[in-house]
Design a protein around this motif. Structure first.
Motif, mmCIF file in Angstrom:
data_model
loop_
_atom_site.group_PDB
_atom_site.id
_atom_site.type_symbol
_atom_site.label_atom_id
_atom_site.label_comp_id
_atom_site.label_asym_id
_atom_site.label_seq_id
_atom_site.Cartn_x
_atom_site.Cartn_y
_atom_site.Cartn_z
ATOM 1 N N PRO A 25 -7.563 22.922 -1.498
ATOM 2 C CA PRO A 25 -6.649 22.079 -0.708
ATOM 3 C C PRO A 25 -5.502 22.870 -0.075
ATOM 4 C CG PRO A 25 -7.115 21.048 -2.831
ATOM 5 C CD PRO A 25 -7.692 22.442 -2.873
ATOM 6 N N VAL A 26 -5.013 23.899 -0.757
ATOM 7 C CA VAL A 26 -3.945 24.734 -0.208
ATOM 8 C C VAL A 26 -4.476 25.553 0.970
ATOM 9 C CG1 VAL A 26 -2.340 26.622 -0.710
ATOM 10 C CG2 VAL A 26 -2.733 24.827 -2.404
ATOM 11 N N PHE A 27 -5.673 26.099 0.848
ATOM 12 C CA PHE A 27 -6.275 26.859 1.947
ATOM 13 C C PHE A 27 -6.498 25.947 3.158
ATOM 14 C CE2 PHE A 27 -8.479 29.816 -1.358
ATOM 15 C CZ PHE A 27 -7.287 30.477 -1.586
ATOM 16 N N GLU A 28 -6.937 24.711 2.908
ATOM 17 C CA GLU A 28 -7.158 23.759 3.998
ATOM 18 C C GLU A 28 -5.838 23.401 4.676
ATOM 19 O OE1 GLU A 28 -9.325 20.720 1.899
ATOM 20 O OE2 GLU A 28 -11.231 21.793 2.132
ATOM 21 N N TRP A 29 -4.798 23.173 3.885
ATOM 22 C CA TRP A 29 -3.473 22.886 4.441
ATOM 23 C C TRP A 29 -2.995 24.068 5.282
ATOM 24 C CZ3 TRP A 29 0.944 25.756 3.413
ATOM 25 C CH2 TRP A 29 2.122 25.239 3.953
ATOM 26 N N ASN A 30 -3.175 25.275 4.781
ATOM 27 C CA ASN A 30 -2.754 26.481 5.489
ATOM 28 C C ASN A 30 -3.467 26.601 6.837
ATOM 29 O OD1 ASN A 30 -1.137 28.905 5.450
ATOM 30 N ND2 ASN A 30 -3.047 30.025 5.192
ATOM 31 N N HIS A 31 -4.758 26.296 6.869
ATOM 32 C CA HIS A 31 -5.500 26.320 8.126
ATOM 33 C C HIS A 31 -4.881 25.330 9.120
ATOM 34 C CE1 HIS A 31 -8.825 26.443 10.963
ATOM 35 N NE2 HIS A 31 -8.778 25.127 10.954
ATOM 36 N N SER A 32 -4.537 24.149 8.643
ATOM 37 C CA SER A 32 -3.919 23.140 9.515
ATOM 38 C C SER A 32 -2.593 23.628 10.085
ATOM 39 C CB SER A 32 -3.704 21.823 8.765
ATOM 40 O OG SER A 32 -4.935 21.237 8.471
ATOM 41 N N VAL A 33 -1.802 24.294 9.275
ATOM 42 C CA VAL A 33 -0.525 24.830 9.752
ATOM 43 C C VAL A 33 -0.765 25.871 10.848
ATOM 44 C CG1 VAL A 33 1.501 26.215 9.109
ATOM 45 C CG2 VAL A 33 0.737 24.339 7.624
ATOM 46 N N VAL A 34 -1.679 26.788 10.606
ATOM 47 C CA VAL A 34 -1.981 27.839 11.592
ATOM 48 C C VAL A 34 -2.458 27.218 12.906
ATOM 49 C CG1 VAL A 34 -3.614 29.711 12.105
ATOM 50 C CG2 VAL A 34 -2.384 29.669 9.916
ATOM 51 N N MET A 35 -3.302 26.204 12.825
ATOM 52 C CA MET A 35 -3.793 25.550 14.038
ATOM 53 C C MET A 35 -2.674 24.758 14.716
ATOM 54 S SD MET A 35 -6.765 26.761 14.372
ATOM 55 C CE MET A 35 -7.447 25.787 15.715
ATOM 56 N N GLY A 36 -1.772 24.189 13.946
ATOM 57 C CA GLY A 36 -0.609 23.518 14.524
ATOM 58 C C GLY A 36 0.254 24.480 15.320
ATOM 59 N N TRP A 37 0.433 25.688 14.787
ATOM 60 C CA TRP A 37 1.157 26.721 15.531
ATOM 61 C C TRP A 37 0.452 27.011 16.856
ATOM 62 C CZ3 TRP A 37 1.742 30.761 11.033
ATOM 63 C CH2 TRP A 37 2.714 30.317 10.116
ATOM 64 N N GLY A 38 -0.881 27.000 16.819
ATOM 65 C CA GLY A 38 -1.647 27.243 18.045
ATOM 66 C C GLY A 38 -1.407 26.162 19.075
ATOM 67 N N LEU A 39 -1.432 24.902 18.658
ATOM 68 C CA LEU A 39 -1.182 23.796 19.593
ATOM 69 C C LEU A 39 0.225 23.886 20.164
ATOM 70 C CD1 LEU A 39 -1.887 21.170 21.027
ATOM 71 C CD2 LEU A 39 -1.249 19.950 18.923
ATOM 72 N N ASP A 40 1.203 24.147 19.312
ATOM 73 C CA ASP A 40 2.584 24.275 19.791
ATOM 74 C C ASP A 40 2.702 25.395 20.824
ATOM 75 O OD1 ASP A 40 3.338 22.227 18.095
ATOM 76 O OD2 ASP A 40 4.207 23.560 16.578
ATOM 77 N N GLY A 41 2.086 26.535 20.530
ATOM 78 C CA GLY A 41 2.146 27.666 21.455
ATOM 79 C C GLY A 41 1.423 27.386 22.759
ATOM 80 N N LEU A 42 0.282 26.717 22.676
ATOM 81 C CA LEU A 42 -0.479 26.377 23.877
ATOM 82 C C LEU A 42 0.322 25.420 24.753
ATOM 83 C CD1 LEU A 42 -3.159 26.609 25.442
ATOM 84 C CD2 LEU A 42 -4.012 24.697 24.054
ATOM 85 N N ARG A 43 0.963 24.443 24.138
ATOM 86 C CA ARG A 43 1.796 23.507 24.894
ATOM 87 C C ARG A 43 2.926 24.246 25.612
ATOM 88 N NH1 ARG A 43 4.011 19.555 20.891
ATOM 89 N NH2 ARG A 43 5.063 18.766 22.728
ATOM 90 N N ARG A 44 3.573 25.167 24.915
ATOM 91 C CA ARG A 44 4.647 25.940 25.539
ATOM 92 C C ARG A 44 4.093 26.807 26.684
ATOM 93 N NH1 ARG A 44 6.084 26.530 20.298
ATOM 94 N NH2 ARG A 44 5.307 28.665 20.211
ATOM 95 N N ARG A 45 2.972 27.434 26.427
ATOM 96 C CA ARG A 45 2.370 28.326 27.433
ATOM 97 C C ARG A 45 2.046 27.560 28.714
ATOM 98 N NH1 ARG A 45 1.658 33.957 27.370
ATOM 99 N NH2 ARG A 45 -0.145 34.510 28.575
ATOM 100 N N LEU A 46 1.551 26.344 28.543
ATOM 101 C CA LEU A 46 1.152 25.524 29.696
ATOM 102 C C LEU A 46 2.258 24.582 30.159
ATOM 103 C CD1 LEU A 46 -2.451 24.696 28.481
ATOM 104 C CD2 LEU A 46 -1.843 26.144 30.431
ATOM 105 N N ARG A 47 3.389 24.589 29.443
ATOM 106 C CA ARG A 47 4.488 23.653 29.722
ATOM 107 C C ARG A 47 3.946 22.236 29.766
ATOM 108 N NH1 ARG A 47 5.886 28.147 33.189
ATOM 109 N NH2 ARG A 47 7.796 29.094 32.414
ATOM 110 N N ALA A 48 3.251 21.890 28.697
ATOM 111 C CA ALA A 48 2.566 20.596 28.621
ATOM 112 C C ALA A 48 2.869 19.895 27.313
ATOM 113 C CB ALA A 48 1.051 20.816 28.744
#
Length: 157
Positions: free
Chosen positions: A129-152
């Motif tokens: 469960p901790v590894f799964e949570w960690n994956h979600s956090v890393v992917m959340g960082w990706g979404l945040d960064g993608l939104r910033r990159r695209l200003r979306a």
């Protein structure tokens, strides 16, 4: 046998599909916008479509460990699908799929992966469960960064 994980991440972002695909299809630039990506190094260029492209990637996580693995692009369908095979600290298949939806883009990332680090294999029965949570956090960082990159705007579903 190594513990196997099957992660599915869904994002929806307020940006046209070609722009989203363009950013995600250039992993050498991921360290510029995805805070989990420490480094991407090109080992082999691949063909004109990108098939065969081999990268060594180093990732940080929200926990005190990271990963280094090589990713070879195995399938490219422009504006629709990107697929790669990983070997190293993690081994498996990662697949991005893209779908235009009104003025937004829906993105799905499927990550079928096994850990190769011995300590992760030993801890998997209790730490999954901790590894799964960690994956979600890393992917959340990706979404945040993608939104910033695209200003979306955008969100995970």
């Amino acid at each position: 046998m190594s513990p196997r994980y099957e992660f599915v991440t869904r994002w929806e972002i307020d940006a046209p599909l070609p722009a989203v695909y363009d950013v995600i299809s250039r992993p050498l630039e991921w360290p510029q916008w995805w805070r989990a990506v420490v480094r991407m190094v090109e080992l082999e260029p691949g063909d004109a479509d990108g098939v065969g492209h081999l990268l060594r990637s180093t990732w940080r996580t929200s926990l005190p460990y990271g990963f280094t693995f090589d990713m070879r692009t195995t399938r490219v369908e422009k504006h629709r699908l990107l697929e790669a095979e990983a070997v190293g600290d993690l081994a498996g298949i990662g697949r991005w799929t893209f779908e235009a939806h009104r003025r937004r883009t829906r993105i799905r990332y499927d990550w079928q992966v096994e850990t190769t680090k011995r300590w992760m294999q030993i801890l998997a029965p209790v730490a999954r469960p901790v590894f799964e949570w960690n994956h979600s956090v890393v992917m959340g960082w990706g979404l945040d960064g993608l939104r910033r990159r695209l200003r979306a705007g955008g969100f995970a579903t």
